[in-house]
Design a protein around this motif. Sequence first.
Motif, PDB file in Angstrom:
ATOM      1  N   SER A 122       0.826  -1.210   0.000  1.00 37.48           N
ATOM      2  CA  SER A 122       0.000   0.000   0.000  1.00 37.48           C
ATOM      3  C   SER A 122       0.859   1.259   0.000  1.00 37.48           C
ATOM      4  N   SER A 123       2.137   1.112   0.333  1.00 39.70           N
ATOM      5  CA  SER A 123       3.003   2.291   0.366  1.00 39.70           C
ATOM      6  C   SER A 123       3.191   2.913  -1.014  1.00 39.70           C
ATOM      7  N   ILE A 124       2.895   2.158  -2.067  1.00 37.85           N
ATOM      8  CA  ILE A 124       3.119   2.710  -3.407  1.00 37.85           C
ATOM      9  C   ILE A 124       1.892   3.438  -3.959  1.00 37.85           C
ATOM     10  N   ILE A 125       0.763   3.326  -3.265  1.00 35.45           N
ATOM     11  CA  ILE A 125      -0.472   3.929  -3.780  1.00 35.45           C
ATOM     12  C   ILE A 125      -0.282   5.402  -4.100  1.00 35.45           C
ATOM     13  N   GLY A 126       0.288   6.116  -3.133  1.00 34.59           N
ATOM     14  CA  GLY A 126       0.468   7.554  -3.317  1.00 34.59           C
ATOM     15  C   GLY A 126       1.245   7.880  -4.580  1.00 34.59           C
ATOM     16  N   GLU A 127       2.376   7.223  -4.747  1.00 38.96           N
ATOM     17  CA  GLU A 127       3.222   7.505  -5.899  1.00 38.96           C
ATOM     18  C   GLU A 127       2.522   7.208  -7.206  1.00 38.96           C
ATOM     19  N   LEU A 128       1.835   6.070  -7.238  1.00 40.32           N
ATOM     20  CA  LEU A 128       1.154   5.692  -8.473  1.00 40.32           C
ATOM     21  C   LEU A 128       0.053   6.695  -8.813  1.00 40.32           C
ATOM     22  N   GLN A 129      -0.691   7.112  -7.791  1.00 46.04           N
ATOM     23  CA  GLN A 129      -1.782   8.062  -8.029  1.00 46.04           C
ATOM     24  C   GLN A 129      -1.260   9.414  -8.478  1.00 46.04           C
ATOM     25  N   GLN A 130      -0.046   9.725  -8.025  1.00 43.57           N
ATOM     26  CA  GLN A 130       0.540  10.995  -8.432  1.00 43.57           C
ATOM     27  C   GLN A 130       0.868  10.988  -9.926  1.00 43.57           C
TER      28      GLN A 130
END
Lengths: 291, 291
Positions: B108-116
């Motif tokens: 889940s730590s990658i969600i932010g980056e991907l959404q960006q």
Amino acid sequence: MFGIEQLQAFVATVETGSFSAAARRLGKVQSVVSQHIMNLEIDCNATLFERSGRYPTLTNAGSRLLPHAHALLNQHQRLKNSVQALSDITPSEITIALDEGIPFKAVSSIIGELQQIYPQVTLEFLSASSLDIIDLLKKALPLTGVIFSELNIPTYLDYECIGTVCFDLYVAKSHSLSGQTSKSIDSLRLHRQLLIRSKNTQTSSFQLKISPDILYADNYFLLLELTLQGHGWSFLPAHVAHEAVQAGELVKLPMEFEKMHWQANVDVLQHQKNSDLPIFKTLRQLLRNIL
Amino acid sequence: MFGIEQLQAFVATVETGSFSAAARRLGKVQSVVSQHIMNLEIDCNATLFERSGRYPTLTNAGSRLLPHAHALLNQHQRLKNSVQALSDITPSEITIALDEGIPFKAVSSIIGELQQIYPQVTLEFLSASSLDIIDLLKKALPLTGVIFSELNIPTYLDYECIGTVCFDLYVAKSHSLSGQTSKSIDSLRLHRQLLIRSKNTQTSSFQLKISPDILYADNYFLLLELTLQGHGWSFLPAHVAHEAVQAGELVKLPMEFEKMHWQANVDVLQHQKNSDLPIFKTLRQLLRNIL
DNA sequence: ACTTAGTATCGGTAAAAGCGATATGTTTGG
DNA sequence: CCAAACATATCGCTTTTACCGATACTAAGT
């Protein structure tokens, strides 16, 4: 659908820059290449070349297709190469070519085993630089190369890593670097570096120039000799330096910076036309355990 | 020369056992397959099938050709799959399917980056067993799987290893194994083992039965619960067991034998039809750093 | 404007892939 | 041992694809 020829036309066009040049390379006429590209574009449902200008340029879709086309053609070439080995003629003589930095003692240990399995085959050893060995392999002779890993290995060669050889920094006992502990790479730049250069002028990818003041030799034993004579410092394989270090004539420079002490990867190389033959497989198998 | 169709006929014949059956599979008539094989034999300058009996059987030459033919056809299939991604339609919704043993917190730590990078794309997460995830991937949905390495991954899937998850042996504090130090695997056989089994009846390749007395659960949290209740011992990922160990309800069995504590490899899986799309590449890139 | 080098399209030919029919060979089972 | 069932090899024929050469057109350099 996605025939080999279409893809050949495609990559030839990319590599030569025009349909006409691609046609010349492939020994066809221009209209054929043109057609092939068009059919490919229909199959892909995408435009592969931008044709507004004089020369066609790759579109995004074309760029993404290219690596896959390459991969398929490489595989195709590999198949064609391997087919020649189907007749299974064990060659009467095979050659093992060693980079000069590879310890021969390790390699020679397999002679007995190989002769036991293939008693009728004559073995030949020769020593050359990595680049010279790659060059020899182009001719698809019954030759197996053992070299330090190179970055650019032709696609028609099969290779695998079989281990590492340890390289260290050495100078003569009498050399002014001998006493001190090198804290940084900069201290090396102040002294002459002794470096390997192959007979053909190309320089191998894994040799790195550090000092601006360089002296070349074409094999490791010359390099060792020059180092012993105090002409500068050099990277040497541990097994080459070992004897002189024992005798106290050579000293390993203790290194505070990590990168200078390194494990050079050792690869076994064979031409694809040979690599399927049982004797070559056996040889690879044996070479896997020598380092 | 060495057309795709000839090779398809060749492997179809090998796989089905006869020219006729191969023809049926390929939707051609028998004579065409027969011709293709003959042409292939001419190209190879070798007999590929022994035709004395009723069914053709592979010759030595045929056996040696087979892996190359397979490789080429796989590459061809990959190319055909990838072509569909050339139109570059970034999907509006992508799914990340996790094996239940994979720590969600890491992913889940990658969600932010991907959404960006892809703000317009909706993300969906789902949890399933490795085999179920491989099954989902068959349908070429915009789905990325994160699973424990399986031995048999279909050729139309791309995968890469992104790290490991540590598994250990756990029992409840109250369990009779809790006090002792297991000296051998045999002591485990005397107690009930709690094991994962996927919804579809197949059992995953990396789960291993040790005890003859087994109790199955279909996810790691049930397994944890059963273990806490003292029903037996189990292998659990460290992150699943962590909380209960902290609370003193669960104990890690100290292990004197090496193999039982092991790092399970974690793979990312994508269908070849998707793996070339930028968003899938990005996702893979991000997943490489989470473990 | 004129030359040069390239691309697209057309008509025709040769080669390859495909089909269906038929002759022949191999197993299996009554 | 013969017949049914199933395979393979070969033939003539049709369709599709690859290829060529000629021609018209386009972009770029002088």
